[in-house]
Design an enzyme around this catalytic site. Sequence first.
Site, mmCIF file in Angstrom:
data_model
loop_
_atom_site.group_PDB
_atom_site.id
_atom_site.type_symbol
_atom_site.label_atom_id
_atom_site.label_comp_id
_atom_site.label_asym_id
_atom_site.label_seq_id
_atom_site.Cartn_x
_atom_site.Cartn_y
_atom_site.Cartn_z
ATOM 1 N N GLU A 44 0.838 -1.206 0.000
ATOM 2 C CA GLU A 44 0.000 0.000 0.000
ATOM 3 C C GLU A 44 0.872 1.255 0.000
ATOM 4 O OE1 GLU A 44 -3.278 -1.607 3.287
ATOM 5 O OE2 GLU A 44 -1.547 -0.447 3.933
ATOM 6 N N PRO A 45 1.644 1.488 -1.040
ATOM 7 C CA PRO A 45 2.518 2.662 -1.022
ATOM 8 C C PRO A 45 1.746 3.950 -1.275
ATOM 9 C CG PRO A 45 2.705 1.531 -3.133
ATOM 10 C CD PRO A 45 1.739 0.722 -2.290
ATOM 11 N N ARG A 105 3.588 7.575 -0.418
ATOM 12 C CA ARG A 105 4.670 8.527 -0.675
ATOM 13 C C ARG A 105 5.503 8.181 -1.915
ATOM 14 N NH1 ARG A 105 6.909 11.494 3.398
ATOM 15 N NH2 ARG A 105 5.933 10.101 4.904
ATOM 16 N N CYS A 124 1.551 34.148 11.474
ATOM 17 C CA CYS A 124 2.152 34.813 12.627
ATOM 18 C C CYS A 124 2.450 33.801 13.733
ATOM 19 C CB CYS A 124 1.247 35.921 13.128
ATOM 20 S SG CYS A 124 -0.445 35.409 13.345
ATOM 21 N N TYR A 142 1.647 13.969 1.018
ATOM 22 C CA TYR A 142 1.373 14.563 2.327
ATOM 23 C C TYR A 142 1.627 16.075 2.323
ATOM 24 C CZ TYR A 142 1.506 9.624 3.416
ATOM 25 O OH TYR A 142 1.269 8.276 3.410
HETATM 26 C C1 LIG Z 1 -2.321 1.674 6.710
HETATM 27 C C2 LIG Z 1 -1.449 2.505 5.835
HETATM 28 N N1 LIG Z 1 -1.015 1.997 4.672
HETATM 29 C C3 LIG Z 1 -0.222 2.694 3.845
HETATM 30 C C4 LIG Z 1 0.200 3.968 4.170
HETATM 31 C C5 LIG Z 1 1.086 4.690 3.213
HETATM 32 O O1 LIG Z 1 2.338 4.892 3.719
HETATM 33 P P1 LIG Z 1 3.516 5.487 2.829
HETATM 34 O O2 LIG Z 1 3.042 6.769 2.274
HETATM 35 O O3 LIG Z 1 4.628 5.637 3.773
HETATM 36 O O4 LIG Z 1 3.800 4.489 1.759
HETATM 37 C C6 LIG Z 1 -0.208 4.540 5.377
HETATM 38 C C7 LIG Z 1 0.256 5.863 5.779
HETATM 39 O O5 LIG Z 1 0.011 6.394 6.811
HETATM 40 C C8 LIG Z 1 -1.070 3.779 6.229
HETATM 41 O O6 LIG Z 1 -1.507 4.276 7.392
#
Ligand SMILES: Cc1ncc(COP(=O)(O)O)c(C=O)c1O
Length: 421
Positions: free
Chosen positions: A280-281, A283, A350, A379
């Site tokens: 589940e990438p 970033r 500020c 993000y």
């Molecule tokens: C359950 C889950 N899967 C996948 C991700 C994605 O993580 P990343 O952006 O580090 O790949 C997150 C990020 O918070 C997450 O909470």
Amino acid sequence: MNSFENKDGILTAGNVNVLTLVKEYGTPLYVYDLEIIRKQYEALKRSIPVEVKIFYAMKANPNPSVCSFLRSLGVGAEIASSGELYLALKTGFSGKDIIYNSPGKTDEDIQYAISNGVHFINVEALDELYRIDAIAKNERRPVKVCVRVNPIRAVTKVKMQTGGGSQKLGIDEEKIETVIETALKLNWIELQGIHVYVGSQILEQGVLLENIDNTLQIAARTAKQFGFPLKCINFGGGLGVPYEESEPEFEVEKFGKGLTALIRKASQEYELSETCFILEPGRFLVSYAGIFLTKVISMKESRGKKYTVVDGGINHAFLPIRMNRKYPTAIANKMNLPSDKSTIIGGPLCTSMDVFTNEVELPQVELNDIISIFNSGAYGFSASLLYFLSAAMPAEVVVQNGKHFLARRRGKKEDFMLNCK
Ligand SMILES: Cc1ncc(COP(=O)(O)O)c(C=O)c1O
């Protein structure tokens, strides 16, 4: 600086002069290059075994144009709220392409997910499991569930840890027996497997692989112990990108080879021929694709330090600014000039928190220069304090092969009265 280019001293994104974008859409502005997203996706897809499916973690960048592009590439969606589920459905994902994680799903969230037929719900607590079962019964729809495990083994070298130690996320490994036994007994729950996500921004592929190895062992051991067929093992996200020059690039090919070897090894010990593996990438897929452009609106010196104040701050790019204070930075209109002057870049808010970088080397900064913060595709917009100090939200633009379009219009001051009396 990745795939953004310097053409005659001007920064380009996806073959578009960014100063043209600034002229047309204003600042502060996020720019996403879809071709960089494609490159990242293809690099990952090419490297990993075919039985590993990619679900994009929408929280990294939920812009609808970005999500529908990723959908067109063939990824599924990992969502963490009803809002993200709504967006996923609107951007072309169907229920069976969606998996749902969150430690705080309300009954309404669960009902919405079940009625839209999400592929899996990752369960994070025993009480949640009972609620899922009851809602599934009401909906007359059995639900596929994976159990999110917080592993015993400590995770090291992970900046943003979400697994190991004491966590709000997932169920402690030493306590999963009860949850598994219950899941197997409940009529409307179809137990599929195990999910583990240990943390974000992991730069060393070896560290991620160690955790994946551990996940494989937990999943296979648990399935064997309780005698259920292991249909799914979800390894979470976490693949990092370097923000500072000293940080290494995530070695995706090596990662893919290592992952193939680990799955092969586990398959020799356990029955995994029917198992689907998930990554589940977030970033990794979108970070490089984004730049944040912000205009210099004021300059001053205070007790020996030079300050450059720009029109976008932590309200627009909170995580880029606060968590990675040394983002690669440049002046989009001065790409050929040497970076030999140091300055502190701060946003317009500020608060002393609103500082991009404590000291960055740039060419001589002048009013109206366009500061570009690279690696802002993940993000950025979504993890910002968008309502803080009621400064209008930035616009988002998509570029691709010389073309561009507005993917989210700039906010207006009137927006802050929306939904108010
Ligand atoms: C359950 C889950 N899967 C996948 C991700 C994605 O993580 P990343 O952006 O580090 O790949 C997150 C990020 O918070 C997450 O909470």
